[in-house]
Design a protein around this motif. Structure first.
Motif, PDB file in Angstrom:
ATOM      1  N   SER A   1       0.819  -1.196   0.000  1.00 24.12           N
ATOM      2  CA  SER A   1       0.000   0.000   0.000  1.00 24.12           C
ATOM      3  C   SER A   1       0.857   1.253   0.000  1.00 24.12           C
ATOM      4  O   SER A   1       0.571   2.230  -0.698  1.00 24.12           O
ATOM      5  N   LEU A   2       1.933   1.246   0.781  1.00 23.77           N
ATOM      6  CA  LEU A   2       2.828   2.400   0.816  1.00 23.77           C
ATOM      7  C   LEU A   2       3.477   2.629  -0.539  1.00 23.77           C
ATOM      8  O   LEU A   2       3.660   3.770  -0.973  1.00 23.77           O
ATOM      9  N   TYR A   3       3.834   1.539  -1.227  1.00 28.97           N
ATOM     10  CA  TYR A   3       4.453   1.671  -2.541  1.00 28.97           C
ATOM     11  C   TYR A   3       3.510   2.373  -3.515  1.00 28.97           C
ATOM     12  O   TYR A   3       3.892   3.307  -4.220  1.00 28.97           O
ATOM     13  N   TYR A   4       2.259   1.911  -3.544  1.00 31.95           N
ATOM     14  CA  TYR A   4       1.303   2.523  -4.461  1.00 31.95           C
ATOM     15  C   TYR A   4       1.070   3.999  -4.118  1.00 31.95           C
ATOM     16  O   TYR A   4       0.974   4.848  -4.998  1.00 31.95           O
ATOM     17  N   ARG A   5       0.945   4.285  -2.839  1.00 32.70           N
ATOM     18  CA  ARG A   5       0.703   5.671  -2.447  1.00 32.70           C
ATOM     19  C   ARG A   5       1.908   6.553  -2.792  1.00 32.70           C
ATOM     20  O   ARG A   5       1.764   7.683  -3.242  1.00 32.70           O
ATOM     21  N   TRP A   6       3.113   6.005  -2.578  1.00 37.71           N
ATOM     22  CA  TRP A   6       4.315   6.751  -2.926  1.00 37.71           C
ATOM     23  C   TRP A   6       4.380   6.991  -4.437  1.00 37.71           C
ATOM     24  O   TRP A   6       4.646   8.103  -4.901  1.00 37.71           O
ATOM     25  N   LYS A   7       4.098   5.942  -5.215  1.00 39.20           N
ATOM     26  CA  LYS A   7       4.158   6.076  -6.664  1.00 39.20           C
ATOM     27  C   LYS A   7       3.118   7.068  -7.164  1.00 39.20           C
ATOM     28  O   LYS A   7       3.398   7.887  -8.052  1.00 39.20           O
ATOM     29  N   ARG A   8       1.927   7.038  -6.599  1.00 39.67           N
ATOM     30  CA  ARG A   8       0.886   7.960  -7.012  1.00 39.67           C
ATOM     31  C   ARG A   8       1.290   9.396  -6.698  1.00 39.67           C
ATOM     32  O   ARG A   8       1.068  10.319  -7.488  1.00 39.67           O
TER      33      ARG A   8
ATOM     34  N   ILE B   1       4.389  10.572  -6.480  1.00 39.52           N
ATOM     35  CA  ILE B   1       5.453  10.971  -7.404  1.00 39.52           C
ATOM     36  C   ILE B   1       4.866  11.358  -8.757  1.00 39.52           C
ATOM     37  O   ILE B   1       5.238  12.369  -9.363  1.00 39.52           O
ATOM     38  N   GLU B   2       3.923  10.561  -9.255  1.00 43.09           N
ATOM     39  CA  GLU B   2       3.324  10.846 -10.555  1.00 43.09           C
ATOM     40  C   GLU B   2       2.493  12.126 -10.512  1.00 43.09           C
ATOM     41  O   GLU B   2       2.436  12.874 -11.483  1.00 43.09           O
TER      42      GLU B   2
END
Length: 380
Positions: free
Chosen positions: A360-367, A369-370
């Motif tokens: 979940s943290l990965y997706y939130r971080w990636k979102r 950044i984008e």
């Protein structure tokens, strides 16, 4: 059976000797398989192979291949055959060692293993035809204990997920012993998917070589109704992201639409409603732009009842496993899954995330950044 199905391509494997001697290698028949990092392991039990379960194997294989395709991986169909004692395991070891795979053997265990190879070869061929770009292999694993045998294979692999079918003996526990599914959910250090097939998945389609001249319909002649719509109930639990990934995989494979669904109580605060909107947006992000998505927030006093009612207009449900550390999450999603499992026509895919918070943290971080990147582009 399909002409290009070759039982000899299905390996027979056994665990190392219980003595743990170093001179006993991991025995197998057939060439070793070089694989990419991600592999979906599908345990196939004698209950599925030898009895009328009502499970449409074509639909079930479709899920396995879809999960592999979504991760750029492959599928391993793992036939699990249990034997009574070490003596029988020793007989199988000798059978493999002397390369007698194509010779007659009057031992009942060996005869059964050869039948399993034929069955798995047929299943492997069908799975390969569903998505030719996904490599599919098969092996028969001979063990004394079903649960330990599955866990040992999982532990021997890296970058693995396991897909467990309900209704094939894996969800049965004797006396105080927990079921294989419960044990894998509790112990496996990998992503775990548990699927219950709905009866409207089509005619039961399982190839079984002629036993007393009775044969169940061959896989090649089977049909399965397509999945047109998937319900994805989302919450704040750590397995929601993986449930969204599973919905994405099946949607991409079948062309199904996904309804992202969240429930708030009628007296919910503005903050709770805002958090619900964020959950919907997060699920949309995970599902991606190539999946048809509808998002819905519903007010209801009983979350479980609201989700179950919503399932009536969908073919399948992708749901995260209950959070064991959260009593509320277990009560809500545990009751949902228990009730859903009683609905014969509904296909349910439950996901347990091995990484939980990190995914979940990965997706939130990636979102994030984008989003920053998009803002920078718009300001130029």
């Amino acid at each position: 059976m399909s002409d290009n199905s070759e039982p000899t391509s299905v390996r027979i494997t056994v665990p190392e000797r219980s003595s743990g001697s170093d001179d006993e290698p991991y025995l197998r028949s057939g060439p070793p398989i070089q694989s990419p990092g991600y592999r979906v392991i599908v345990p196939v039990t004698e209950t599925l192979l030898d009895s009328y379960t009502g499970i449409n194997v074509r639909r079930f294989l479709q899920t396995a291949v879809a999960l592999a395709a979504d991760n750029g991986g492959r599928v391993l169909l793992l036939g699990i055959e249990t034997v009574a004692d070490e003596a029988e395991l020793g007989h199988v070891r000798e059978y493999i060692r002397t390369e007698q795979a194509n010779q007659a053997d009057t031992n009942p265990t060996i005869e059964t293993l050869e039948n399993r190879r034929t069955q798995l070869a047929e299943m492997s061929t069908l799975a390969q035809e569903l998505t030719p770009s996904v490599p599919v292999s098969a092996a028969v694993r001979t063990v004394k204990d079903l649960t330990k045998g599955i866990l040992d294979v999982i532990d021997d692999e890296s970058e693995v997920a396991v897909l467990l079918p309900r209704g094939t003996g894996l969800d049965q526990g004797w006396l105080l012993k927990r079921s294989t599914i419960d044990a894998v959910l509790a112990s496996a250090e990998c992503d775990v998917f548990v699927e219950k097939m709905g009866s409207k998945g089509g005619e039961n389609a399982l190839y079984v070589p002629s036993v007393d001249e009775h044969t169940v319909a061959p896989l090649a002649e089977s049909e399965a109704e397509t999945i047109d719509s998937i319900l994805l109930p989302v919450g704040a639990g750590p397995h929601s992201a993986l449930a969204a990934e599973a919905a994405r995989a099946v949607a991409r494979a079948t062309g199904a639409s996904v309804t992202v669904f969240h429930v708030v109580p009628p007296e919910a605060s503005t903050e709770a409603r805002s958090d619900g909107e964020d959950l919907l947006k997060f699920a949309e992000y995970v599902l991606g732009s190539d999946v048809a998505i509808t998002t819905t927030i519903k007010e209801a006093a009983d979350t479980a009842d609201a989700i179950i009612t919503e399932t009536e207009s969908h073919d399948a449900v992708s749901i995260g496993a209950p959070e064991q550390k959260s009593q509320l999450e277990t009560l809500v999603y545990g009751s949902v899954q228990e009730t859903l499992s009683e609905l014969d026509e509904l296909t349910i895919l439950m996901s347990r995330d091995s990484d939980q918070t990190m995914r979940s943290l990965y997706y939130r971080w990636k979102r994030g950044i984008e989003a920053e990147s998009g803002e920078s582009e718009s300001s130029k």
